[in-house]
Motif scaffolding. Structure first.
Motif, PDB file in Angstrom:
ATOM      1  N   PHE A 193       0.830  -1.205   0.000  1.00 47.71           N
ATOM      2  CA  PHE A 193       0.000   0.000   0.000  1.00 47.71           C
ATOM      3  C   PHE A 193       0.866   1.258   0.000  1.00 47.71           C
ATOM      4  O   PHE A 193       1.654   1.489   0.917  1.00 47.71           O
ATOM      5  CB  PHE A 193      -0.926   0.002   1.208  1.00 47.71           C
ATOM      6  CG  PHE A 193      -1.800  -1.219   1.294  1.00 47.71           C
ATOM      7  CD1 PHE A 193      -2.838  -1.406   0.399  1.00 47.71           C
ATOM      8  CD2 PHE A 193      -1.562  -2.211   2.248  1.00 47.71           C
ATOM      9  CE1 PHE A 193      -3.637  -2.537   0.453  1.00 47.71           C
ATOM     10  CE2 PHE A 193      -2.351  -3.341   2.314  1.00 47.71           C
ATOM     11  CZ  PHE A 193      -3.396  -3.509   1.412  1.00 47.71           C
ATOM     12  N   GLY A 194       0.671   2.071  -1.036  1.00 42.92           N
ATOM     13  CA  GLY A 194       1.469   3.282  -1.171  1.00 42.92           C
ATOM     14  C   GLY A 194       0.679   4.559  -0.988  1.00 42.92           C
ATOM     15  O   GLY A 194       1.201   5.644  -1.247  1.00 42.92           O
ATOM     16  N   LYS A 195      -0.589   4.434  -0.551  1.00 45.80           N
ATOM     17  CA  LYS A 195      -1.414   5.617  -0.373  1.00 45.80           C
ATOM     18  C   LYS A 195      -2.120   5.569   0.980  1.00 45.80           C
ATOM     19  O   LYS A 195      -2.588   4.510   1.410  1.00 45.80           O
ATOM     20  CB  LYS A 195      -2.464   5.712  -1.499  1.00 45.80           C
ATOM     21  CG  LYS A 195      -1.870   5.871  -2.897  1.00 45.80           C
ATOM     22  CD  LYS A 195      -2.970   5.951  -3.944  1.00 45.80           C
ATOM     23  CE  LYS A 195      -2.384   6.084  -5.359  1.00 45.80           C
ATOM     24  NZ  LYS A 195      -3.445   6.127  -6.400  1.00 45.80           N
ATOM     25  N   LEU A 196      -2.167   6.728   1.644  1.00 42.63           N
ATOM     26  CA  LEU A 196      -2.968   6.847   2.851  1.00 42.63           C
ATOM     27  C   LEU A 196      -4.439   6.943   2.413  1.00 42.63           C
ATOM     28  O   LEU A 196      -4.723   7.471   1.350  1.00 42.63           O
ATOM     29  CB  LEU A 196      -2.559   8.102   3.625  1.00 42.63           C
ATOM     30  CG  LEU A 196      -1.126   8.115   4.189  1.00 42.63           C
ATOM     31  CD1 LEU A 196      -0.776   9.508   4.695  1.00 42.63           C
ATOM     32  CD2 LEU A 196      -0.958   7.085   5.298  1.00 42.63           C
ATOM     33  N   PRO A 197      -5.425   6.461   3.223  1.00 42.79           N
ATOM     34  CA  PRO A 197      -5.278   5.888   4.565  1.00 42.79           C
ATOM     35  C   PRO A 197      -5.116   4.368   4.591  1.00 42.79           C
ATOM     36  O   PRO A 197      -4.914   3.794   5.653  1.00 42.79           O
ATOM     37  CB  PRO A 197      -6.594   6.296   5.228  1.00 42.79           C
ATOM     38  CG  PRO A 197      -7.574   6.257   4.110  1.00 42.79           C
ATOM     39  CD  PRO A 197      -6.833   6.722   2.881  1.00 42.79           C
ATOM     40  N   GLU A 198      -5.250   3.673   3.419  1.00 47.84           N
ATOM     41  CA  GLU A 198      -5.168   2.217   3.440  1.00 47.84           C
ATOM     42  C   GLU A 198      -3.809   1.731   3.944  1.00 47.84           C
ATOM     43  O   GLU A 198      -3.719   0.691   4.612  1.00 47.84           O
ATOM     44  CB  GLU A 198      -5.466   1.641   2.059  1.00 47.84           C
ATOM     45  CG  GLU A 198      -4.496   2.070   0.972  1.00 47.84           C
ATOM     46  CD  GLU A 198      -4.848   1.488  -0.383  1.00 47.84           C
ATOM     47  OE1 GLU A 198      -5.853   0.738  -0.460  1.00 47.84           O
ATOM     48  OE2 GLU A 198      -4.136   1.769  -1.367  1.00 47.84           O
ATOM     49  N   ALA A 199      -2.755   2.512   3.657  1.00 47.48           N
ATOM     50  CA  ALA A 199      -1.429   2.137   4.145  1.00 47.48           C
ATOM     51  C   ALA A 199      -1.376   2.212   5.664  1.00 47.48           C
ATOM     52  O   ALA A 199      -0.772   1.357   6.325  1.00 47.48           O
ATOM     53  CB  ALA A 199      -0.373   3.045   3.528  1.00 47.48           C
ATOM     54  N   ALA A 200      -2.013   3.231   6.245  1.00 46.30           N
ATOM     55  CA  ALA A 200      -2.043   3.373   7.697  1.00 46.30           C
ATOM     56  C   ALA A 200      -2.854   2.245   8.336  1.00 46.30           C
ATOM     57  O   ALA A 200      -2.520   1.764   9.429  1.00 46.30           O
ATOM     58  CB  ALA A 200      -2.607   4.734   8.083  1.00 46.30           C
TER      59      ALA A 200
ATOM     60  N   ILE B  18       8.994  -4.613  14.377  1.00 51.74           N
ATOM     61  CA  ILE B  18       8.770  -4.859  12.958  1.00 51.74           C
ATOM     62  C   ILE B  18       8.604  -3.538  12.225  1.00 51.74           C
ATOM     63  O   ILE B  18       7.920  -2.636  12.693  1.00 51.74           O
ATOM     64  CB  ILE B  18       7.531  -5.767  12.745  1.00 51.74           C
ATOM     65  CG1 ILE B  18       7.388  -6.177  11.276  1.00 51.74           C
ATOM     66  CG2 ILE B  18       6.262  -5.133  13.273  1.00 51.74           C
ATOM     67  CD1 ILE B  18       6.371  -7.287  11.049  1.00 51.74           C
ATOM     68  N   LYS B  19       9.277  -3.407  11.090  1.00 54.75           N
ATOM     69  CA  LYS B  19       9.230  -2.196  10.280  1.00 54.75           C
ATOM     70  C   LYS B  19       8.367  -2.455   9.035  1.00 54.75           C
ATOM     71  O   LYS B  19       8.426  -3.547   8.451  1.00 54.75           O
ATOM     72  CB  LYS B  19      10.636  -1.764   9.849  1.00 54.75           C
ATOM     73  CG  LYS B  19      11.623  -1.610  11.012  1.00 54.75           C
ATOM     74  CD  LYS B  19      11.194  -0.548  12.007  1.00 54.75           C
ATOM     75  CE  LYS B  19      12.225  -0.397  13.130  1.00 54.75           C
ATOM     76  NZ  LYS B  19      11.790   0.610  14.130  1.00 54.75           N
ATOM     77  N   ILE B  20       7.604  -1.453   8.626  1.00 48.38           N
ATOM     78  CA  ILE B  20       6.714  -1.568   7.476  1.00 48.38           C
ATOM     79  C   ILE B  20       7.290  -0.745   6.328  1.00 48.38           C
ATOM     80  O   ILE B  20       7.524   0.457   6.476  1.00 48.38           O
ATOM     81  CB  ILE B  20       5.293  -1.069   7.812  1.00 48.38           C
ATOM     82  CG1 ILE B  20       4.796  -1.685   9.131  1.00 48.38           C
ATOM     83  CG2 ILE B  20       4.339  -1.369   6.671  1.00 48.38           C
ATOM     84  CD1 ILE B  20       4.679  -3.181   9.112  1.00 48.38           C
ATOM     85  N   LEU B  21       7.495  -1.390   5.168  1.00 49.41           N
ATOM     86  CA  LEU B  21       8.199  -0.736   4.064  1.00 49.41           C
ATOM     87  C   LEU B  21       7.520  -1.010   2.718  1.00 49.41           C
ATOM     88  O   LEU B  21       7.639  -2.106   2.177  1.00 49.41           O
ATOM     89  CB  LEU B  21       9.652  -1.236   4.003  1.00 49.41           C
ATOM     90  CG  LEU B  21      10.498  -1.053   5.265  1.00 49.41           C
ATOM     91  CD1 LEU B  21      11.811  -1.813   5.132  1.00 49.41           C
ATOM     92  CD2 LEU B  21      10.752   0.432   5.511  1.00 49.41           C
ATOM     93  N   PRO B  22       6.806  -0.047   2.155  1.00 48.15           N
ATOM     94  CA  PRO B  22       6.287  -0.212   0.795  1.00 48.15           C
ATOM     95  C   PRO B  22       7.369   0.075  -0.241  1.00 48.15           C
ATOM     96  O   PRO B  22       8.332   0.806   0.041  1.00 48.15           O
ATOM     97  CB  PRO B  22       5.172   0.832   0.718  1.00 48.15           C
ATOM     98  CG  PRO B  22       5.629   1.908   1.648  1.00 48.15           C
ATOM     99  CD  PRO B  22       6.375   1.217   2.761  1.00 48.15           C
TER     100      PRO B  22
ATOM    101  N   GLU C 120      -0.533   0.872 -10.561  1.00 49.88           N
ATOM    102  CA  GLU C 120       0.663   1.475  -9.978  1.00 49.88           C
ATOM    103  C   GLU C 120       0.418   1.748  -8.506  1.00 49.88           C
ATOM    104  O   GLU C 120      -0.653   2.228  -8.118  1.00 49.88           O
ATOM    105  CB  GLU C 120       1.048   2.766 -10.702  1.00 49.88           C
ATOM    106  CG  GLU C 120       2.493   3.146 -10.461  1.00 49.88           C
ATOM    107  CD  GLU C 120       2.912   4.372 -11.242  1.00 49.88           C
ATOM    108  OE1 GLU C 120       4.105   4.506 -11.517  1.00 49.88           O
ATOM    109  OE2 GLU C 120       2.048   5.185 -11.584  1.00 49.88           O
ATOM    110  N   ARG C 121       1.431   1.464  -7.670  1.00 46.50           N
ATOM    111  CA  ARG C 121       1.264   1.558  -6.227  1.00 46.50           C
ATOM    112  C   ARG C 121       1.872   2.835  -5.656  1.00 46.50           C
ATOM    113  O   ARG C 121       3.000   2.835  -5.157  1.00 46.50           O
ATOM    114  CB  ARG C 121       1.919   0.354  -5.542  1.00 46.50           C
ATOM    115  CG  ARG C 121       1.355  -0.986  -5.958  1.00 46.50           C
ATOM    116  CD  ARG C 121       2.110  -2.084  -5.243  1.00 46.50           C
ATOM    117  NE  ARG C 121       1.713  -3.412  -5.667  1.00 46.50           N
ATOM    118  CZ  ARG C 121       2.301  -4.520  -5.243  1.00 46.50           C
ATOM    119  NH1 ARG C 121       3.310  -4.448  -4.405  1.00 46.50           N
ATOM    120  NH2 ARG C 121       1.883  -5.693  -5.669  1.00 46.50           N
ATOM    121  N   GLY C 122       1.156   3.924  -5.729  1.00 45.32           N
ATOM    122  CA  GLY C 122       1.573   5.136  -5.044  1.00 45.32           C
ATOM    123  C   GLY C 122       2.929   5.671  -5.445  1.00 45.32           C
ATOM    124  O   GLY C 122       3.834   5.732  -4.607  1.00 45.32           O
TER     125      GLY C 122
END
Length: 449
Positions: free
Chosen positions: A238-245, A265-269, A370-372
């Motif tokens: 997920f590269g767009k807020l709010p779905e990424a959040a 744990i780290k979250i990395l798009p 395309e992802r954000g």
């Protein structure tokens, strides 16, 4: 309140349609000079790690190799070990399949890479169950889809047991002989489970990180649970807020439920970027690149994976097909990871977007697949990255360019200094290992049973 530091990873484009192989400045996809240039550029920009994806089989459509794919991907370990010799601080992350590799081999190779690099190795754990990919391996397509995470978890647990089979003080120096000796039970292991029944002595002493960093990508509920319980970092789609959040909160909550800290744990798009002298200039460049990447043929093939039907008779500049997917038919596309959880819901969404925006088949693929991307002036892109991370859309980004190998240069030269001015990207490396630089806790000390 202190600002979150932005984790930066770099990837070199490989076997996909995003790579602009036709560009006059494009270089080789397999020459060491391409990998070296990208890694050195990332280290010059104080990135945390360099990342390699993996392709275990040439992709096919209806039994024939894709003619728009980039062909060729050298062995991951060979490339990363070579890069260890020309970098000093950059983490080296490789995607290696847990389905078709044995724990002993995996543990030995990653521990060796960790030693060779001085503590900079990372393993992106992936799984596979399809017979097409399995055909290249002894085990073939034996694995039931429901068992892929069972094997992945047993594999990862076995690999960690092997890494932990050497204690922190199991290597001692013998002053008389001048040799390094192992204590009596160093490296001993015995592992028995549904997937493995192995025993012996592990040959590689405990490495600088103890346990190399573990990365994982999980979107399904089962994948999220596996990553939250086991990974040090997870790749977000997920590269767009709010779905990424929402994804960020969900995975962090699952980590806590698994008995870990949310910070474990780290979250990395992943993200592409396009820079311009103005917002309009960047937008125009981005539009031109997308239309070069997604040809009519590419658009049809991307949709064929969802429909699982031959769509070659459809006009890419016409409407989205009015037929339904056929998930029960033999796969028309082989070797490409399927990321859409529900074919019918995906097709419904594509039709709705096409109708609402008056988009053709090709245009809706460009719009939705395309992802954000990060598009704008250097200042605008720096703002996008900082805002996304500070609002807990992620802990950073894994960045790649359509242009190999020099595409990352522009980001390092123009955007990194602005992120440094904001105080969210380092101006020097202070840690000695990848774990240090990612802000991860030290690997637990081995426990003798």
């Amino acid at each position: 309140m202190s600002r979150k530091q932005v984790i930066l990873g770099a990837y070199l484009g490989g076997v996909n349609h995003h790579t602009a192989w036709w560009h006059p400045e494009a270089g080789s996809q397999i020459a060491f000079s391409s990998f070296e240039h990208t890694a050195r550029t990332a280290e010059r920009g104080f990135f945390d790690f360099f990342f390699l994806a993996e392709g275990l089989a040439l992709r096919e459509r209806a039994g024939e190799v894709f003619d728009q794919d980039i062909i060729g991907r050298p062995d991951t370990f060979t490339v990363l070990a070579s890069l260890a010799a020309v970098t000093e601080h950059l983490g080296l992350a490789g995607t290696i399949n847990a389905t078709f590799n044995e724990p002993y081999e995996l543990a030995r190779k990653f521990a060796s890479l960790d030693h060779l690099s001085g503590g900079r190795a990372a393993w992106n754990v992936v799984t596979s169950f399809d017979a097409f990919t399995g055909g290249n391996f002894r085990r073939g397509g034996f694995l039931d889809p429901a068992d892929r995470y069972v094997r992945a978890e047993e594999t990862l647990n076995a690999v960690r047991a092997l890494w932990d089979s050497w204690g922190v003080d199991d290597v001692v120096a013998d002053k008389e002989s001048g040799r390094f000796l192992a204590r009596g039970n160093a490296g001993e292991f015995a592992i028995s489970g549904a997937q493995f029944d192995i025993h012996g002595r592990f040959t590689v002493p405990r490495s600088p990180q103890g346990r190399p960093v573990v990365l994982q990508a999980g979107v399904s509920p089962q994948g999220r649970d596996f990553a939250a319980a086991n990974a040090d970092a997870i790749f977000s789609p997920f590269g767009k807020l709010p779905e990424a959040a929402d994804f960020y909160r969900d995975v962090k909550a699952r980590a806590v439920k698994a008995g870990r800290s949310a910070d474990d744990i780290k979250i990395l798009p992943s993200a592409s970027f396009v820079l311009g002298d103005s917002a309009a200039d960047a937008a125009e460049k981005h539009r031109a690149i997308l239309h070069e990447q997604v040809t009519g043929q590419t658009a049809l093939i991307l949709l064929e994976q969802i429909y699982n039907r031959d769509l070659s008779a459809y006009d890419p500049d016409g409407p989205v097909p009015d037929i339904e997917p056929d998930p029960e038919a033999p796969p028309i596309i082989q070797g490409r990871a399927f990321i859409h959880q529900d074919r019918f819901a995906t097709v419904k969404r594509l039709r709705e977007v096409s109708e609402a925006k008056k988009l053709s088949l090709r245009e809706v693929v460009i719009d939705q697949f395309e992802r954000g991307p990060l598009v704008g002036t250097p200042a605008q892109v720096a703002e996008q990255i900082d805002t996304f991370v500070q609002h807990n859309g992620s802990d950073g980004f894994i960045l790649g360019s359509h242009l190999v190998p020099t595409g990352l240069d522009e980001f390092v030269d123009k955007v990194v200094p602005l992120l440094q001015d904001r105080g969210v990207v380092r101006t020097e490396y202070t840690g000695t290992t990848l774990r240090d630089n990612l802000g991860l806790a030290a690997a637990p000390a081995p426990v003798r049973v």
